[in-house]
Design an enzyme around this catalytic site. Structure first.
Site, short mmCIF file in Angstrom:
data_model
loop_
_atom_site.label_atom_id
_atom_site.label_comp_id
_atom_site.label_asym_id
_atom_site.label_seq_id
_atom_site.Cartn_x
_atom_site.Cartn_y
_atom_site.Cartn_z
N GLU A 1 -6.79 5.02 1.15
CA GLU A 1 -6.74 5.35 -0.26
C GLU A 1 -7.73 6.44 -0.67
OE1 GLU A 1 -5.61 2.16 -2.53
OE2 GLU A 1 -7.38 2.26 -3.80
N HIS B 1 0.87 -1.18 0.00
CA HIS B 1 0.00 0.00 0.00
C HIS B 1 0.90 1.23 0.00
CE1 HIS B 1 -2.95 2.95 1.28
NE2 HIS B 1 -3.90 2.06 1.15
#
Ligand SMILES: Cc1cc2nc3c(=O)[nH]c(=O)nc-3n(C[C@H](O)[C@H](O)[C@H](O)COP(=O)(O)OP(=O)(O)OC[C@H]3O[C@@H](n4cnc5c(N)ncnc54)[C@H](O)[C@@H]3O)c2cc1C
Length: 548
Positions: free
Chosen positions: A253, A235
């Site tokens: 996100e 990530h």
């Protein structure tokens, strides 16, 4: 002496996959004896609880299954098992309705009462269902309540050690209570591994700390078949907080979806160089790699990261939409509202896992896998929002299938080697905690975001050495024994990752080879591995959609 318990269905792990499996099996038949063994606490362990962004589902009339499916397959760089991916897409909306109407979750609403859906990277439509930026807590708290209202037996802080093998039939698992060291033989007609992955094998990682690839390692030792284990997602925005365990914890996100920007140490918006069209909305692999390249080129921030800047989105917007992220930053002395925050790629999620059929059966009779333990759904890269949807959809499918399969099945009760699980006492030897650190550094440096043959070969060799050293590690307390068990499982999973990464001589999705930087059509193949077989590469079956 080892305590014995018997169930029809044994579920290892209590994240989204484990709990949906239990609830679905219970709904299928009130007569089934169902046991959940969970390493952490019910409702408070695993990564489902940590889900911030949300859950992808086609709910809007202008969205479609075909669009969600195409996003998933393109995001997965064409490696996905397309029939599994289709089930994910098709059943995700039904499970949202079930989460709201049966479990009592309440997701954010539009003014007209419809469920609010937000944008996420790599998606052609805003389809991420959420509860603020703490969606996982909403899901897990309600699932936990549903389990507590049922007669499903839950063994908390109780870890699975090994699957019980009855001549090729998996018949439960040996468990250990983490606080007392007491072992239990949990015999069952069907067993589900839903223990999540082992991304914690890396120096910087985001998953909950008790996850150490246990289910995958147990399945590996039992002879299960795995696919695409090289595919491990980083990530892009893990917080950097020095030596704190909070390092690697995510800034979600949705922030980038909403317009947050990334800058290198020189103040350049570096995504303009790597993906000028999608910029910070590019998929995770692209952004993680870009950040890593900036850092490697000496253009990183002071703590070897990059800067995430959301201040231009405004105080009100951030407080309204990302209160959890604002608070998380504040907890560590960072001001997301007015300042940039230092972040790094953080090992996050394993796309590879145990090979399953559409109902989560593995190649081993009696053994099922769901959620992050299973591979194939996400191909080479998972879209944000598809992870929790996967756990919920396939957890439910596993529960239905196990309830069906155990009907009329006899319980196999092989004799167990009890001595094998006696806690060793070794006053000498290396600390398992120090060995774990060595493993994390090795994987970060040799099998991380950027890979090459020399690094991977040395990782494979070093992992063998670490395995031997781990076997004679110092065990002078129960925590040391638990740490040694975690370590040996992580080494097993790391070995699968490194060996598969060495085989794939191309770059695709989350897997980037500096020595083979391009994707090639010849590598539109899945890599299958099993402990007692040679690795096999098989062409992907494009059952619904073919690459251009
Ligand atoms: C910080 C963070 C944010 C995320 N945000 C999102 C998001 O916004 N959207 C999205 O789609 N996905 C997100 N994900 C990914 C998502 O959380 C996972 O895809 C999904 O929750 C995995 O579910 P699971 O049921 O497979 O495993 P988990 O939810 O991780 O549960 C694993 C369970 O297994 C137990 N366990 C582990 N080992 C053993 C053992 N030996 N014996 C018994 N029990 C064991 C654990 O205690 C835990 O209960 C996020 C992940 C993280 C880490």
């Amino acid at each position: 002496m080892i305590e014995e318990i018997e169930s029809d269905i044994l579920i290892l792990g209590a994240g989204g996959a484990g709990l949906l499996a239990a609830l679905h099996a219970r709904a299928a038949s009130a007569k089934l004896k169902i046991t959940i063994a969970v390493k952490g606490l019910l409702g408070q362990s695993g990564c489902t609880r940590m889900v911030q962004g949300g859950y992808n589902a086609v709910l809007h009339p202008q969205d479609s299954f075909e669009r969600h499916f195409a996003d998933t397959i393109k995001g997965g760089a064409w490696l996905n098992h397309q029939e599994l991916a289709w089930r994910l897409v098709e059943e995700a909306p039904r499970r949202i309705v079930e989460l709201e109407n049966k479990a009592g979750c309440l997701f954010d609403r539009n003014p007209d009462g419809t469920i609010h859906q937000k944008p996420f990277a790599g998606q052609s439509f805003d389809r991420t269902v959420h509860r603020g930026d703490l969606t996982g807590i909403e899901i897990m708290s309600n699932l936990r309540d549903s389990i507590l209202e049922s007669d499903i037996r839950v063994l908390q802080e109780c870890r699975a050690l090994e699957l019980i093998d009855a001549n090729g039939w998996i018949a439960g698992a040996v468990l250990m209570e983490i606080r007392s060291g007491r072992t239990i033989a949990a015999r069952a007609r069907a067993t589900l591994i839903a223990t999540g992955g082992g991304a914690t094998m890396y120096r910087i990682s985001s998953p909950s700390l008790e996850k150490s690839g246990d289910g995958m390692a147990m399945a590996w030792r039992a002879g299960a078949r795995f696919l695409d284990m090289e595919m491990l997602q980083f990530h892009p925005t893990g917080l950097l907080v020095g030596d704190s365990k909070a390092t690697g914890g995510l800034l979600e996100e949705g922030l980038r979806g909403a317009g947050a920007r990334l800058y290198n140490g020189l103040g350049e918006r570096f995504m303009e160089r790597y993906d000028p069209q999608r910029l910070e909305r590019a998929t995770r692999d692209v952004i993680s790699r870009s950040s890593f390249l900036e850092i490697a080129a000496g253009r990183g921030s002071p703590s070897n990261g990059v800067w995430l800047d959301a201040a231009h989105l405004g105080e009100k917007f951030l407080l309204d939409n990302f209160p959890g992220m604002v608070e998380r930053c504040a907890d560590h002395g960072f001001d997301l509202l007015h300042d940039h925050v230092e972040v790094s790629p953080s090992a996050h999620y394993q796309m590879g896992g145990v090979q399953i059929d559409l109902d989560c059966r593995t190649n081993l009779n009696g053994l099922f896998a769901a959620g992050e333990d299973a591979g194939g759904v996400h191909g080479a890269n998972r879209l944000g929002g598809n992870g929790v949807a996967d756990s919920i959809v396939f957890g439910a499918r596993a529960g239905d299938a196990m309830a069906n399969d155990v009907a009329g099945l006899k319980l196999a009760k092989p004799a167990l080697d009890v001595d094998r699980w006696t806690i060793p006492s070794r006053e000498r030897g290396e600390s398992p905690f120090a060995l774990r650190k060595e493993l994390e550094d090795l994987m970060w440096e040799k099998a991380g975001v950027l890979r090459n043959a020399a690094g991977l070969e040395s990782a494979v060799e070093k992992l063998k050495e670490l395995e031997e050293r781990a076997e004679s590690a110092r065990i002078d307390s129960l925590p040391a024994w638990n740490a040694a068990l975690d370590l040996s499982n992580l080494i097993a999973v790391a070995g699968m990752v490194a060996r598969s990464a060495l085989i794939r001589t191309e770059s695709r999705g989350a897997h980037f080879r500096e020595d083979f930087p391009q994707s090639t059509a010849a590598w539109l193949k899945n890599i299958f591995i099993a402990r007692d077989a040679e690795p096999r590469c098989e062409l992907v079956r494009f059952t619904r959609m073919s690459p251009p």
